[in-house]
Design a protein around this motif. Structure first.
Motif, PDB file in Angstrom:
ATOM      1  N   GLN A 102      23.473  32.361 -66.225  1.00 24.30           N
ATOM      2  CA  GLN A 102      22.631  33.566 -66.258  1.00 24.30           C
ATOM      3  C   GLN A 102      22.444  34.086 -64.837  1.00 24.30           C
ATOM      4  O   GLN A 102      21.872  33.393 -63.986  1.00 24.30           O
ATOM      5  CB  GLN A 102      21.276  33.278 -66.897  1.00 24.30           C
ATOM      6  CG  GLN A 102      20.465  34.568 -67.082  1.00 24.30           C
ATOM      7  CD  GLN A 102      19.162  34.355 -67.828  1.00 24.30           C
ATOM      8  OE1 GLN A 102      18.628  33.253 -67.858  1.00 24.30           O
ATOM      9  NE2 GLN A 102      18.652  35.420 -68.425  1.00 24.30           N
TER      10      GLN A 102
ATOM     11  N   GLU B 275      21.987  30.802 -62.798  1.00 21.60           N
ATOM     12  CA  GLU B 275      21.465  29.513 -63.248  1.00 21.60           C
ATOM     13  C   GLU B 275      22.418  28.980 -64.304  1.00 21.60           C
ATOM     14  O   GLU B 275      22.796  29.704 -65.229  1.00 21.60           O
ATOM     15  CB  GLU B 275      20.055  29.693 -63.834  1.00 21.60           C
ATOM     16  CG  GLU B 275      19.430  28.401 -64.342  1.00 21.60           C
ATOM     17  CD  GLU B 275      17.980  28.597 -64.791  1.00 21.60           C
ATOM     18  OE1 GLU B 275      17.531  29.755 -64.918  1.00 21.60           O
ATOM     19  OE2 GLU B 275      17.307  27.572 -65.027  1.00 21.60           O
ATOM     20  N   ALA B 276      22.840  27.733 -64.135  1.00 25.62           N
ATOM     21  CA  ALA B 276      23.680  27.093 -65.147  1.00 25.62           C
ATOM     22  C   ALA B 276      22.756  26.541 -66.236  1.00 25.62           C
ATOM     23  O   ALA B 276      21.801  25.838 -65.930  1.00 25.62           O
ATOM     24  CB  ALA B 276      24.481  25.958 -64.516  1.00 25.62           C
TER      25      ALA B 276
ATOM     26  N   ARG C 199      24.531  23.971 -72.909  1.00 28.02           N
ATOM     27  CA  ARG C 199      24.597  24.315 -74.332  1.00 28.02           C
ATOM     28  C   ARG C 199      25.334  23.207 -75.074  1.00 28.02           C
ATOM     29  O   ARG C 199      26.213  22.553 -74.513  1.00 28.02           O
ATOM     30  CB  ARG C 199      25.375  25.637 -74.519  1.00 28.02           C
ATOM     31  CG  ARG C 199      24.723  26.844 -73.871  1.00 28.02           C
ATOM     32  CD  ARG C 199      23.494  27.276 -74.647  1.00 28.02           C
ATOM     33  NE  ARG C 199      22.823  28.432 -74.066  1.00 28.02           N
ATOM     34  CZ  ARG C 199      21.756  28.354 -73.258  1.00 28.02           C
ATOM     35  NH1 ARG C 199      21.300  27.173 -72.884  1.00 28.02           N
ATOM     36  NH2 ARG C 199      21.166  29.435 -72.810  1.00 28.02           N
TER      37      ARG C 199
ATOM     38  N   HIS D  32      20.047  24.451 -78.845  1.00 31.32           N
ATOM     39  CA  HIS D  32      19.534  24.887 -77.551  1.00 31.32           C
ATOM     40  C   HIS D  32      18.915  23.729 -76.760  1.00 31.32           C
ATOM     41  O   HIS D  32      18.446  22.761 -77.338  1.00 31.32           O
ATOM     42  CB  HIS D  32      18.554  26.048 -77.724  1.00 31.32           C
ATOM     43  CG  HIS D  32      19.262  27.367 -77.741  1.00 31.32           C
ATOM     44  ND1 HIS D  32      19.310  28.169 -76.624  1.00 31.32           N
ATOM     45  CD2 HIS D  32      19.989  27.971 -78.697  1.00 31.32           C
ATOM     46  CE1 HIS D  32      20.037  29.233 -76.908  1.00 31.32           C
ATOM     47  NE2 HIS D  32      20.461  29.146 -78.156  1.00 31.32           N
TER      48      HIS D  32
ATOM     49  N   VAL E 250      17.355  18.640 -74.768  1.00 31.12           N
ATOM     50  CA  VAL E 250      17.044  18.086 -73.445  1.00 31.12           C
ATOM     51  C   VAL E 250      15.856  17.110 -73.503  1.00 31.12           C
ATOM     52  O   VAL E 250      15.945  16.014 -72.941  1.00 31.12           O
ATOM     53  CB  VAL E 250      16.866  19.197 -72.376  1.00 31.12           C
ATOM     54  CG1 VAL E 250      16.223  18.654 -71.098  1.00 31.12           C
ATOM     55  CG2 VAL E 250      18.216  19.832 -72.034  1.00 31.12           C
TER      56      VAL E 250
ATOM     57  N   ILE F 141      20.050  12.046 -70.507  1.00 28.41           N
ATOM     58  CA  ILE F 141      19.990  13.183 -69.590  1.00 28.41           C
ATOM     59  C   ILE F 141      20.741  12.865 -68.292  1.00 28.41           C
ATOM     60  O   ILE F 141      21.235  13.779 -67.626  1.00 28.41           O
ATOM     61  CB  ILE F 141      18.528  13.615 -69.297  1.00 28.41           C
ATOM     62  CG1 ILE F 141      18.476  14.997 -68.637  1.00 28.41           C
ATOM     63  CG2 ILE F 141      17.797  12.580 -68.448  1.00 28.41           C
ATOM     64  CD1 ILE F 141      18.970  16.140 -69.483  1.00 28.41           C
TER      65      ILE F 141
ATOM     66  N   VAL G 264      26.772  18.358 -66.006  1.00 26.40           N
ATOM     67  CA  VAL G 264      26.369  19.741 -65.681  1.00 26.40           C
ATOM     68  C   VAL G 264      26.597  20.008 -64.192  1.00 26.40           C
ATOM     69  O   VAL G 264      27.159  21.045 -63.817  1.00 26.40           O
ATOM     70  CB  VAL G 264      24.889  19.997 -66.068  1.00 26.40           C
ATOM     71  CG1 VAL G 264      24.407  21.344 -65.513  1.00 26.40           C
ATOM     72  CG2 VAL G 264      24.696  19.946 -67.588  1.00 26.40           C
TER      73      VAL G 264
ATOM     74  N   SER H 180      15.921  17.246 -64.154  1.00 26.80           N
ATOM     75  CA  SER H 180      14.724  16.710 -64.805  1.00 26.80           C
ATOM     76  C   SER H 180      14.176  15.503 -64.035  1.00 26.80           C
ATOM     77  O   SER H 180      14.851  14.935 -63.165  1.00 26.80           O
ATOM     78  CB  SER H 180      15.041  16.324 -66.247  1.00 26.80           C
ATOM     79  OG  SER H 180      16.044  15.343 -66.256  1.00 26.80           O
TER      80      SER H 180
ATOM     81  N   GLU I  64      17.054  23.204 -59.192  1.00 28.92           N
ATOM     82  CA  GLU I  64      15.722  23.640 -59.632  1.00 28.92           C
ATOM     83  C   GLU I  64      14.937  22.422 -60.109  1.00 28.92           C
ATOM     84  O   GLU I  64      15.371  21.710 -61.011  1.00 28.92           O
ATOM     85  CB  GLU I  64      15.833  24.653 -60.783  1.00 28.92           C
ATOM     86  CG  GLU I  64      16.444  25.976 -60.383  1.00 28.92           C
ATOM     87  CD  GLU I  64      16.365  27.039 -61.480  1.00 28.92           C
ATOM     88  OE1 GLU I  64      15.800  26.753 -62.565  1.00 28.92           O
ATOM     89  OE2 GLU I  64      16.871  28.149 -61.249  1.00 28.92           O
TER      90      GLU I  64
ATOM     91  N   ASP J 242      10.993  25.435 -59.893  1.00 26.35           N
ATOM     92  CA  ASP J 242      11.137  26.236 -61.107  1.00 26.35           C
ATOM     93  C   ASP J 242       9.804  26.285 -61.846  1.00 26.35           C
ATOM     94  O   ASP J 242       8.963  25.409 -61.669  1.00 26.35           O
ATOM     95  CB  ASP J 242      12.203  25.564 -62.000  1.00 26.35           C
ATOM     96  CG  ASP J 242      12.870  26.542 -62.944  1.00 26.35           C
ATOM     97  OD1 ASP J 242      12.714  27.769 -62.768  1.00 26.35           O
ATOM     98  OD2 ASP J 242      13.576  26.079 -63.864  1.00 26.35           O
ATOM     99  N   ASN J 243       9.638  27.276 -62.699  1.00 26.50           N
ATOM    100  CA  ASN J 243       8.439  27.414 -63.538  1.00 26.50           C
ATOM    101  C   ASN J 243       7.171  27.288 -62.697  1.00 26.50           C
ATOM    102  O   ASN J 243       6.190  26.665 -63.124  1.00 26.50           O
ATOM    103  CB  ASN J 243       8.400  26.339 -64.655  1.00 26.50           C
ATOM    104  CG  ASN J 243       9.731  26.207 -65.380  1.00 26.50           C
ATOM    105  OD1 ASN J 243      10.434  25.223 -65.206  1.00 26.50           O
ATOM    106  ND2 ASN J 243      10.080  27.205 -66.151  1.00 26.50           N
TER     107      ASN J 243
ATOM    108  N   GLN K 278       8.242  32.348 -66.402  1.00 24.95           N
ATOM    109  CA  GLN K 278       8.399  33.535 -67.244  1.00 24.95           C
ATOM    110  C   GLN K 278       7.160  33.850 -68.082  1.00 24.95           C
ATOM    111  O   GLN K 278       6.983  34.985 -68.496  1.00 24.95           O
ATOM    112  CB  GLN K 278       9.650  33.433 -68.110  1.00 24.95           C
ATOM    113  CG  GLN K 278       9.687  32.257 -69.069  1.00 24.95           C
ATOM    114  CD  GLN K 278      11.011  32.224 -69.833  1.00 24.95           C
ATOM    115  OE1 GLN K 278      12.079  32.479 -69.267  1.00 24.95           O
ATOM    116  NE2 GLN K 278      10.942  31.936 -71.103  1.00 24.95           N
TER     117      GLN K 278
ATOM    118  N   GLY L 197      12.455  35.629 -66.563  1.00 22.49           N
ATOM    119  CA  GLY L 197      12.049  36.186 -67.863  1.00 22.49           C
ATOM    120  C   GLY L 197      11.697  37.663 -67.829  1.00 22.49           C
ATOM    121  O   GLY L 197      10.833  38.117 -68.573  1.00 22.49           O
TER     122      GLY L 197
ATOM    123  N   PHE M 169      16.457  38.938 -69.469  1.00 26.93           N
ATOM    124  CA  PHE M 169      17.278  39.640 -70.453  1.00 26.93           C
ATOM    125  C   PHE M 169      17.473  41.116 -70.100  1.00 26.93           C
ATOM    126  O   PHE M 169      18.444  41.731 -70.523  1.00 26.93           O
ATOM    127  CB  PHE M 169      16.658  39.512 -71.851  1.00 26.93           C
ATOM    128  CG  PHE M 169      16.603  38.096 -72.378  1.00 26.93           C
ATOM    129  CD1 PHE M 169      17.468  37.117 -71.897  1.00 26.93           C
ATOM    130  CD2 PHE M 169      15.687  37.742 -73.372  1.00 26.93           C
ATOM    131  CE1 PHE M 169      17.416  35.811 -72.378  1.00 26.93           C
ATOM    132  CE2 PHE M 169      15.636  36.433 -73.867  1.00 26.93           C
ATOM    133  CZ  PHE M 169      16.503  35.471 -73.369  1.00 26.93           C
TER     134      PHE M 169
ATOM    135  N   PRO N 117      22.024  34.774 -70.601  1.00 27.41           N
ATOM    136  CA  PRO N 117      22.979  33.747 -70.181  1.00 27.41           C
ATOM    137  C   PRO N 117      24.369  34.098 -70.730  1.00 27.41           C
ATOM    138  O   PRO N 117      24.484  34.544 -71.863  1.00 27.41           O
ATOM    139  CB  PRO N 117      22.427  32.469 -70.834  1.00 27.41           C
ATOM    140  CG  PRO N 117      20.974  32.733 -71.052  1.00 27.41           C
ATOM    141  CD  PRO N 117      20.898  34.196 -71.373  1.00 27.41           C
TER     142      PRO N 117
END
Ligand code: C2E
Ligand code: MG
Ligand code: MG
Length: 292
Positions: A45, A59-60, A63, A73, A78, A87, A94, A120, A150, A180-181, A204, A238, A259, A264
Motif C-alpha cells: 500500500q 507498507e507491505a 495476505r 486477512h 496474525v 509469526i 515477509v 510484532s 513499523e 505505528d498506530n 487510523q 486510514g 483508501f 493495498p
C-alpha cells in the motif's frame, strides 16, 4: 473429505464451540502449511507525500490465500500466528520477500521507495531478530534505508530497555524506524525522544473520527506538533476522504496513506504504480488539489 479431514473436523467441532472458535482452530491447524504451500503473499500500500503527490514509500501487508477459506486477512491470522509462534517464520518470510522484491525492481531500473514491514512483539523479542535482518539485507543486496520497520508502542514498551538496545542497532544498520498506530498504545513521550525513531504513524482511528469529533482533531494536531518538535516525520493512516486529507494538510502533516489515494495493491500493480509515478511525477489528484 478425506479420512484425515474427517478426523480434523471431528477434532474441531465440539458442542459449545462457536463459529469464531472453529474458524480460529481451522486457521491454527492450516497456518503451519501456509508457507510451504506458497499460500502467503504480499500486498503493497503506497504512502504519499501529500504536498507533492509523490509516492514516498509503501507498507507491505501480508495476505493468506487458504484454498477452502479464500483470502484470509491478517486481522484474523496474525493474532493466531502470534500466539502459536508461527509469526516468527511468517515475519521472516515477509521481511525477505519485501527486500527481494524491492531489489528485483531496483535491478530492473525502477526508482524504488522505502517499504515498511510490520513487526510484532514476538518478533522484536526474538534473540535472532537483528541477526536475521543483517542476513536478509546481505542475501538480497538491498540497501538498508529501503527497509522500514513499523513497531507498535505496546511492543516497544513490552521491554523498553531491550527495545532501546535493539532499535539502536537497527538504526546503526541504516534502517528506517517507525512507530505505528501512534496514540492508541501505552505512549511514553520520554521514550519517543530516546528511541532512534524516524517516523510516527497517526493511528487510523483518529483520522477516521476527525471530521466530526473535536477531540480526535485535537489529538491529531497534538501528535503532529509533538512529532515536529522531536524532529520526526509523521504519516497519517486510514485517509478515506478529501476532508481527512485537507484537514491533515492544513496541519502540516506531509505523509499520508489510505483508501483515498490507494488500497493495498498486488506486487505487480504496485510496480506499475512506481513506474507511472516516475514517468508522470506525481499522483494527479493531489497535484491538482494543491494547484487550486
Ligand atoms: P496496520 O499496520 O495498522 O495496517 C493498516 C491496515 O489498515 C491494513 O489492514 C490496511 O489494509 C488498512 N487500511 C489501509 N488504508 C485504509 C483506509 O483508508 N481505511 C481503513 N479503514 N483501513 C485502511 P490489513 O492489511 O488487514 O492489516 C491489518 C493489520 O495486520 C496491520 O495493521 C498490521 O498490524 C497487521 N499486519 C499486516 N501485515 C503484517 C505482517 O507482515 N506482519 C505482522 N506482524 N503484522 C502484519
Ligand atoms: Mg502498519
Ligand atoms: Mg511507517
Amino acid at each position: 473429505h478425506s479420512k484425515k479431514d474427517g478426523r480434523n473436523t471431528y477434532h474441531f467441532f465440539r458442542p459449545g464451540m462457536n463459529a469464531i472458535t472453529v474458524k480460529r482452530l481451522f486457521i491454527e491447524s492450516h497456518l503451519h502449511q501456509a508457507l510451504k504451500e506458497n499460500e502467503i503473499f504480499l500486498n503493497f500500500q503506497p504512502k504519499f507525500d501529500m504536498v507533492t503527490g509523490e509516492v514516498c514509500g509503501a507498507e507491505a501487508l501480508v495476505r493468506w490465500h487458504e484454498p477452502s477459506l479464500g483470502l484470509v486477512h491478517p486481522s484474523e491470522f496474525v493474532p493466531v500466528a502470534q500466539s502459536c509462534g508461527l509469526i516468527v517464520p511468517i515475519g521472516q518470510w515477509v521481511l525477505h520477500e519485501t527486500c527481494r522484491q524491492l531489489q528485483a525492481w531496483r535491478n530492473e531500473g525502477i526508482d524504488i521507495v522505502p517499504v515498511a514491514v510490520n513487526i510484532s512483539t514476538v518478533e522484536l523479542c526474538n534473540k535472532k531478530f537483528l541477526e536475521s535482518i543483517i542476513e536478509i539485507l546481505d542475501d538480497t543486496g538491498l540497501e538498508a534505508h529501503f527497509l522500514e520497520l513499523e513497531f507498535t508502542e505496546s511492543s516497544l514498551m513490552h521491554d523498553a530497555k531491550a527495545s532501546l538496545t535493539m532499535l539502536e542497532s537497527l538504526h546503526q544498520l541504516g534502517l528506517t524506524l517507525t512507530i505505528d498506530n501512534f496514540g492508541v498504545g501505552p505512549s511514553s513521550i520520554s521514550y519517543l525522544q530516546r528511541f532512534p525513531i524516524d517516523t510516527v504513524n497517526i493511528d487510523q482511528s483518529f483520522v477516521h473520527d476527525m471530521p466530526h469529533d473535536a477531540d480526535a482533531i485535537t489529538i491529531v494536531k497534538a501528535i503532529i506538533q509533538l512529532a515536529k518538535t522531536l524532529d520526526l516525520r509523521v504519516t497519517a493512516k486510514g485517509i478515506e476522504t478529501r476532508e481527512h486529507y485537507k484537514l491533515l494538510l492544513s496541519q502540516q502533516c506531509e505523509g499520508g496513506q489510505g483508501f483515498l489515494f490507494s488500497p493495498p495493491l498486488a506486487a505487480d500493480d504496485f510496480r506499475k504504480f512506481l513506474v507511472r509515478d516516475k514517468m508522470h511525477g506525481s499522483i494527479g489528484f493531489i497535484a491538482q488539489n494543491n494547484r487550486k
